[in-house]
Design a protein around this motif. Sequence first.
Motif, PDB file in Angstrom:
ATOM      1  N   TYR A  74       0.837  -1.211   0.000  1.00  0.00           N
ATOM      2  CA  TYR A  74       0.000   0.000   0.000  1.00  0.00           C
ATOM      3  C   TYR A  74       0.866   1.252   0.000  1.00  0.00           C
ATOM      4  CZ  TYR A  74      -2.934   3.711   1.895  1.00  0.00           C
ATOM      5  OH  TYR A  74      -3.566   4.909   2.101  1.00  0.00           O
ATOM      6  N   LEU A  75       1.899   1.281   0.836  1.00  0.00           N
ATOM      7  CA  LEU A  75       2.765   2.450   0.904  1.00  0.00           C
ATOM      8  C   LEU A  75       3.457   2.708  -0.425  1.00  0.00           C
ATOM      9  CD1 LEU A  75       4.379   1.906   4.430  1.00  0.00           C
ATOM     10  CD2 LEU A  75       2.631   3.590   3.802  1.00  0.00           C
ATOM     11  N   VAL A  78       0.914   4.336  -2.947  1.00  0.00           N
ATOM     12  CA  VAL A  78       0.488   5.721  -2.699  1.00  0.00           C
ATOM     13  C   VAL A  78       1.677   6.686  -2.675  1.00  0.00           C
ATOM     14  CG1 VAL A  78      -1.586   5.012  -1.464  1.00  0.00           C
ATOM     15  CG2 VAL A  78       0.533   5.411  -0.178  1.00  0.00           C
ATOM     16  N   ARG A  80       4.935   6.286  -1.313  1.00  0.00           N
ATOM     17  CA  ARG A  80       5.823   6.353  -0.146  1.00  0.00           C
ATOM     18  C   ARG A  80       6.800   5.182  -0.188  1.00  0.00           C
ATOM     19  NH1 ARG A  80       1.788   6.868   4.844  1.00  0.00           N
ATOM     20  NH2 ARG A  80       3.770   6.744   5.974  1.00  0.00           N
ATOM     21  N   GLY A 170      -6.102  11.359   5.941  1.00  0.00           N
ATOM     22  CA  GLY A 170      -4.963  11.242   5.043  1.00  0.00           C
ATOM     23  C   GLY A 170      -4.972   9.951   4.256  1.00  0.00           C
ATOM     24  N   ILE A 171      -5.480   8.903   4.848  1.00  0.00           N
ATOM     25  CA  ILE A 171      -5.563   7.618   4.155  1.00  0.00           C
ATOM     26  C   ILE A 171      -6.527   7.719   2.985  1.00  0.00           C
ATOM     27  CG2 ILE A 171      -6.230   5.197   4.420  1.00  0.00           C
ATOM     28  CD1 ILE A 171      -5.442   5.633   7.448  1.00  0.00           C
ATOM     29  N   ASP A 173      -7.376  10.459   1.473  1.00  0.00           N
ATOM     30  CA  ASP A 173      -6.811  11.378   0.493  1.00  0.00           C
ATOM     31  C   ASP A 173      -5.791  10.667  -0.396  1.00  0.00           C
ATOM     32  OD1 ASP A 173      -8.334  13.421   1.500  1.00  0.00           O
ATOM     33  OD2 ASP A 173      -6.737  14.236   2.769  1.00  0.00           O
ATOM     34  N   ALA A 174      -4.914   9.865   0.198  1.00  0.00           N
ATOM     35  CA  ALA A 174      -3.911   9.151  -0.585  1.00  0.00           C
ATOM     36  C   ALA A 174      -4.568   8.165  -1.553  1.00  0.00           C
ATOM     37  CB  ALA A 174      -2.956   8.408   0.355  1.00  0.00           C
ATOM     38  N   THR A 175      -5.617   7.499  -1.085  1.00  0.00           N
ATOM     39  CA  THR A 175      -6.330   6.557  -1.952  1.00  0.00           C
ATOM     40  C   THR A 175      -7.007   7.282  -3.104  1.00  0.00           C
ATOM     41  OG1 THR A 175      -6.713   5.079  -0.075  1.00  0.00           O
ATOM     42  CG2 THR A 175      -8.133   4.803  -2.002  1.00  0.00           C
ATOM     43  N   LEU A 177      -6.188  10.194  -4.443  1.00  0.00           N
ATOM     44  CA  LEU A 177      -5.186  10.706  -5.377  1.00  0.00           C
ATOM     45  C   LEU A 177      -4.645   9.598  -6.270  1.00  0.00           C
ATOM     46  CD1 LEU A 177      -3.204  13.162  -3.076  1.00  0.00           C
ATOM     47  CD2 LEU A 177      -4.677  13.761  -5.004  1.00  0.00           C
ATOM     48  N   HIS A 178      -4.431   8.413  -5.709  1.00  0.00           N
ATOM     49  CA  HIS A 178      -3.963   7.285  -6.518  1.00  0.00           C
ATOM     50  C   HIS A 178      -4.981   6.938  -7.589  1.00  0.00           C
ATOM     51  CE1 HIS A 178      -3.808   2.991  -7.556  1.00  0.00           C
ATOM     52  NE2 HIS A 178      -2.503   3.130  -7.481  1.00  0.00           N
TER      53      HIS A 178
END
Length: 203
Positions: A74-75, A78, A80, A170-171, A173-175, A177-178
């Motif tokens: 996952y990291l 997204v 990271r 934030g989780i 948001d990252a999802t 954006l991906h």
Amino acid sequence: DKLPALLQYSARRLEVRSETHQEGGGATRVTRYYGWPYTPFLGVATSTVVYEPVREYQTWSAYQGGQRLTVPAYLSLVGRPEDASRLRRRITSNRIASGVLIGVAAGGIAASVGGTLAYFAGRDRYQRAGAASLAVAGGFCALVSFGGSFGLAGDARRLRWDFPSAFDSGIQDATRLHNEDLRQRLSLDPADVRGLDDRVRGR
């Protein structure tokens, strides 16, 4: 002509799902142990089943398509990669250390058995005392090493699969954006994927 792109989007999009897990229930516990002289790992035991209340707790996991993702995967997805690499190194280190401790535990069991045999073959009390010390030391070493190995293996599993219990924006948001970046790379319009996203959220 957008069908192949939609299929790729469906298979590669990220999704966060809330999950309910249960802990507790029946557990078998040793109530009394009967061991042979100086051999902590050789003997018989009686046990009983203890019933504990089942507890529920909420957590979450990340999925790509229908596949559950590990935390490092996952990291990476997204954006990271450094955090993902650092976590993978910790997981690998714990697994290696767990394997080493299993080897130490096996050596401790061998020493305990060898000490037991030497105890019964001893010709005088000095030899038997030395053999008994070897058996007890080997048994203690095996016990500690097994416990440490299981603990490290459990830590590796948790680091690989368990996301933080706190669910923050934030989780999401990252999802999001991906998925938006994936949609653009596949040359899809927002309207093309809206039905799929709404259907997944409403499952």
